[in-house]
Design a protein around this motif. Structure first.
Motif, mmCIF file in Angstrom:
data_model
loop_
_atom_site.group_PDB
_atom_site.id
_atom_site.type_symbol
_atom_site.label_atom_id
_atom_site.label_comp_id
_atom_site.label_asym_id
_atom_site.label_seq_id
_atom_site.Cartn_x
_atom_site.Cartn_y
_atom_site.Cartn_z
ATOM 1 N N LEU A 78 0.826 -1.205 0.000
ATOM 2 C CA LEU A 78 0.000 0.000 0.000
ATOM 3 C C LEU A 78 0.861 1.255 0.000
ATOM 4 O O LEU A 78 0.566 2.235 -0.712
ATOM 5 N N GLU A 79 1.937 1.238 0.766
ATOM 6 C CA GLU A 79 2.837 2.389 0.802
ATOM 7 C C GLU A 79 3.522 2.593 -0.553
ATOM 8 O O GLU A 79 3.651 3.724 -1.029
ATOM 9 N N ARG A 80 3.971 1.504 -1.173
ATOM 10 C CA ARG A 80 4.622 1.641 -2.487
ATOM 11 C C ARG A 80 3.666 2.193 -3.528
ATOM 12 O O ARG A 80 4.088 2.898 -4.451
ATOM 13 N N ALA A 81 2.389 1.863 -3.398
ATOM 14 C CA ALA A 81 1.417 2.380 -4.356
ATOM 15 C C ALA A 81 1.247 3.894 -4.225
ATOM 16 O O ALA A 81 0.903 4.569 -5.205
ATOM 17 N N GLN A 82 1.496 4.443 -3.024
ATOM 18 C CA GLN A 82 1.347 5.883 -2.810
ATOM 19 C C GLN A 82 2.614 6.667 -3.103
ATOM 20 O O GLN A 82 2.551 7.878 -3.366
ATOM 21 N N LEU A 83 3.767 6.013 -3.059
ATOM 22 C CA LEU A 83 5.034 6.729 -3.185
ATOM 23 C C LEU A 83 5.205 7.464 -4.518
ATOM 24 O O LEU A 83 5.707 8.590 -4.523
ATOM 25 N N PRO A 84 4.828 6.887 -5.667
ATOM 26 C CA PRO A 84 5.035 7.635 -6.922
ATOM 27 C C PRO A 84 4.340 8.987 -6.947
ATOM 28 O O PRO A 84 4.891 9.958 -7.473
ATOM 29 N N ALA A 85 3.122 9.067 -6.384
ATOM 30 C CA ALA A 85 2.415 10.347 -6.392
ATOM 31 C C ALA A 85 3.115 11.380 -5.522
ATOM 32 O O ALA A 85 3.105 12.574 -5.831
ATOM 33 N N VAL A 86 3.736 10.943 -4.432
ATOM 34 C CA VAL A 86 4.402 11.875 -3.517
ATOM 35 C C VAL A 86 5.802 12.242 -4.029
ATOM 36 O O VAL A 86 6.187 13.412 -4.045
ATOM 37 N N LEU A 87 6.559 11.231 -4.450
ATOM 38 C CA LEU A 87 7.934 11.480 -4.887
ATOM 39 C C LEU A 87 8.001 12.051 -6.296
ATOM 40 O O LEU A 87 8.997 12.673 -6.666
ATOM 41 N N GLY A 88 6.981 11.804 -7.094
ATOM 42 C CA GLY A 88 6.980 12.341 -8.449
ATOM 43 C C GLY A 88 7.650 11.463 -9.479
ATOM 44 O O GLY A 88 7.871 11.889 -10.608
ATOM 45 N N HIS A 89 7.987 10.233 -9.131
ATOM 46 C CA HIS A 89 8.595 9.313 -10.094
ATOM 47 C C HIS A 89 8.266 7.882 -9.673
ATOM 48 O O HIS A 89 8.007 7.615 -8.494
ATOM 49 N N PRO A 90 8.266 6.948 -10.612
ATOM 50 C CA PRO A 90 7.974 5.553 -10.256
ATOM 51 C C PRO A 90 9.035 4.990 -9.314
ATOM 52 O O PRO A 90 10.178 5.432 -9.299
ATOM 53 N N VAL A 91 8.610 4.006 -8.543
ATOM 54 C CA VAL A 91 9.536 3.330 -7.643
ATOM 55 C C VAL A 91 9.566 1.853 -7.995
ATOM 56 O O VAL A 91 8.542 1.278 -8.385
ATOM 57 N N PRO A 92 10.738 1.215 -7.904
ATOM 58 C CA PRO A 92 10.816 -0.214 -8.228
ATOM 59 C C PRO A 92 10.153 -1.058 -7.150
ATOM 60 O O PRO A 92 10.068 -0.665 -5.987
ATOM 61 N N ARG A 93 9.699 -2.206 -7.556
ATOM 62 C CA ARG A 93 9.078 -3.143 -6.620
ATOM 63 C C ARG A 93 10.012 -4.334 -6.420
ATOM 64 O O ARG A 93 10.470 -4.926 -7.397
ATOM 65 N N PRO A 94 10.300 -4.684 -5.186
ATOM 66 C CA PRO A 94 11.241 -5.780 -4.947
ATOM 67 C C PRO A 94 10.643 -7.124 -5.318
ATOM 68 O O PRO A 94 9.421 -7.293 -5.366
ATOM 69 N N ALA A 95 11.532 -8.062 -5.572
ATOM 70 C CA ALA A 95 11.108 -9.431 -5.866
ATOM 71 C C ALA A 95 11.219 -10.245 -4.577
ATOM 72 O O ALA A 95 12.320 -10.454 -4.056
ATOM 73 N N TYR A 96 10.079 -10.673 -4.079
ATOM 74 C CA TYR A 96 10.075 -11.504 -2.873
ATOM 75 C C TYR A 96 10.429 -12.946 -3.228
ATOM 76 O O TYR A 96 10.284 -13.379 -4.389
ATOM 77 N N LEU A 97 10.894 -13.697 -2.220
ATOM 78 C CA LEU A 97 11.203 -15.101 -2.436
ATOM 79 C C LEU A 97 9.937 -15.864 -2.798
ATOM 80 O O LEU A 97 8.865 -15.647 -2.216
ATOM 81 N N THR A 98 10.052 -16.757 -3.760
ATOM 82 C CA THR A 98 8.921 -17.588 -4.179
ATOM 83 C C THR A 98 8.868 -18.838 -3.319
ATOM 84 O O THR A 98 9.877 -19.536 -3.174
ATOM 85 N N PRO A 99 7.715 -19.145 -2.738
ATOM 86 C CA PRO A 99 7.619 -20.359 -1.912
ATOM 87 C C PRO A 99 7.942 -21.610 -2.732
ATOM 88 O O PRO A 99 7.485 -21.762 -3.866
#
Length: 429
Positions: A78-99
């Motif tokens: 949820l926080e990552r979804a809000q960050l681009p609007a505040v920072l003004g640029h896209p942010v990368p999304r980390p790759a979590y470990l796959t079960p």
């Protein structure tokens, strides 16, 4: 005759203050929403970790910790979804470990994922910042709106038994002073409001960027370097196979025949000197052809003129040997680029001219090489038939891999019927 063109402002263009208002609303919404979300994330993270650690001795705690990490992952998303609007640029999304593995191993996968623990740390660390952002935002909005509109509702306040701010400070101006004073405070608060809200929103957003996206940026950089390394290996493998094929089909065949002719001339020398002289003459021609082919192959790798005199001289020699007339335009400073950049740029032009000569049917070709900031830009354009594509396994795809290995890019614009324009951009240093 000259014509003056009157440019009218666009009716849909937003005035400058519209962007400021939009930024204020975005920052305010982010700061206000952060408090309830931050409270929920803080409670879940602290409670879950405390209960999980406390019951880990009976194994139940592992499941509690895993569920806590998954919940923290949801708040982080949820926080990552809000960050681009505040920072003004896209942010990368980390790759979590796959079960993977068995049921227990899949359940415990979040415990082995560093990013999951960073999500929990963010849920705890953001809480005081969320409180600060909420308080600052509400305070400045209340001061601005309340102060500016004070004159509209001052009459509704009971005056007997109450002392306002100015009376406490020793001013006795009555209602006019009170209205003017509070309105002035409201105007000052309104002027400071965008900057105060922006400051607390950025403070919280930067924390999210560091904890929730920095690892993703590192993963992306590692992936880019890995792809560049793979591209370099693939490009070198293709170049090596091509070199082996060219040597086998050209100089090697000439040298084999040269050896056979020399052996034949040696046998003919005593019994038929005239035939021996003819054979030796043919052998001399074969030796010259083999030497020319070896020189051509060496020029395709890295000619001596490139190292000695630089890219302009090497490209001039390359254009002079091209079977298709070449218009060469080189605009480079005295400072030479990195050696790998020079070699790659030379290879790009060499391969592009070879493709033009073999496949395009062009009558003329133009090569433009210049520096644009920190980028070396190479453009090869011909008036041929067009239709060139970046197809895997073909020459242009290998060229793209070679450029990718040095952080360069290749673009090909080749509609049917032509012209074909190949553009390569490489880092200068």
């Amino acid at each position: 005759m000259t014509t003056d063109t009157l440019v009218m402002p666009s009716a849909t263009a937003a005035p400058p203050h519209a962007g400021l208002l939009r930024r204020l609303l975005v920052d305010s919404g982010y700061a206000l929403l952060s408090l309830p979300v931050g409270i929920a994330a803080f409670v879940v993270a602290v409670t879950g970790v405390a209960v999980g650690v406390g019951t880990v001795v009976v194994w139940v705690g592992l499941a509690v910790l895993a569920l806590t990490l998954l919940a923290a992952r949801g708040f982080a998303a949820l926080e990552r979804a809000q960050l681009p609007a505040v920072l003004g640029h896209p942010v990368p999304r980390p790759a979590y470990l796959t079960p993977d593995g068995g049921r227990v191993r899949r359940l415990l996968t979040p415990l082995r994922d560093p990013q999951s623990w960073l999500d929990v740390l963010h849920a705890v660390a953001r809480f005081p910042l969320a409180v600060l952002a909420f308080v600052v935002t509400v305070t400045f909005w209340a001061l601005a709106l309340g102060g500016i509109t004070y004159g509209l509702w001052d009459w509704a306040l009971p005056q007997e038994g109450n002392e306002d701010l100015f009376e406490l400070l020793g001013f006795d101006g009555g209602t006019p002073l009170r209205i003017v004073g509070y309105t002035a405070i409201g105007l000052v608060a309104a002027a400071v409001l965008p900057f105060a809200v922006r400051a607390v929103a950025l403070l919280q957003a930067q924390l999210g960027r560091v904890l929730l996206t920095s690892r993703a940026a590192t993963q992306a950089e590692i992936g880019r370097l890995s792809r560049g390394r793979d591209a370099a290996v693939a490009a070198e493998a293709v170049a090596l196979r091509r070199l082996e094929r060219d040597i086998h089909d050209g100089p090697q065949q000439h040298l084999v025949r040269l050896g056979m002719d020399l052996s034949r001339a040696q046998r003919q020398l005593e019994r038929d000197p005239a035939a021996a002289r003819t054979t030796l003459a043919e052998a001399g021609v074969l030796a010259k052809e083999a030497l020319e082919e070896l020189r051509a192959l060496s020029r395709g790798i890295a000619p001596p003129v490139l190292a000695d005199r630089g890219l302009p001289a090497a490209l001039a020699a390359l254009a002079a040997r091209s079977p298709v007339p070449v218009e060469l335009a080189v605009d480079l400073p005295d400072e030479r680029p990195a050696p790998v950049t020079e070699n790659t740029a030379y290879f790009v032009v060499s391969e592009a001219l070879a493709n033009v000569a073999k496949h395009s049917g062009a009558g003329v070709c133009r090569v433009e090489v210049r520096r644009a900031g920190d980028v070396l830009r190479v453009v090869v354009e011909d008036d041929g038939e067009g239709g060139a594509l970046l197809v895997p396994g073909h020459g242009l795809a290998g060229l793209a891999d070679r450029l990718r290995a040095v952080d360069g890019v290749l673009a090909v614009d080749s509609p049917r019927g032509g012209p074909t324009r190949t553009t390569a951009e490489l880092p200068w240093a």
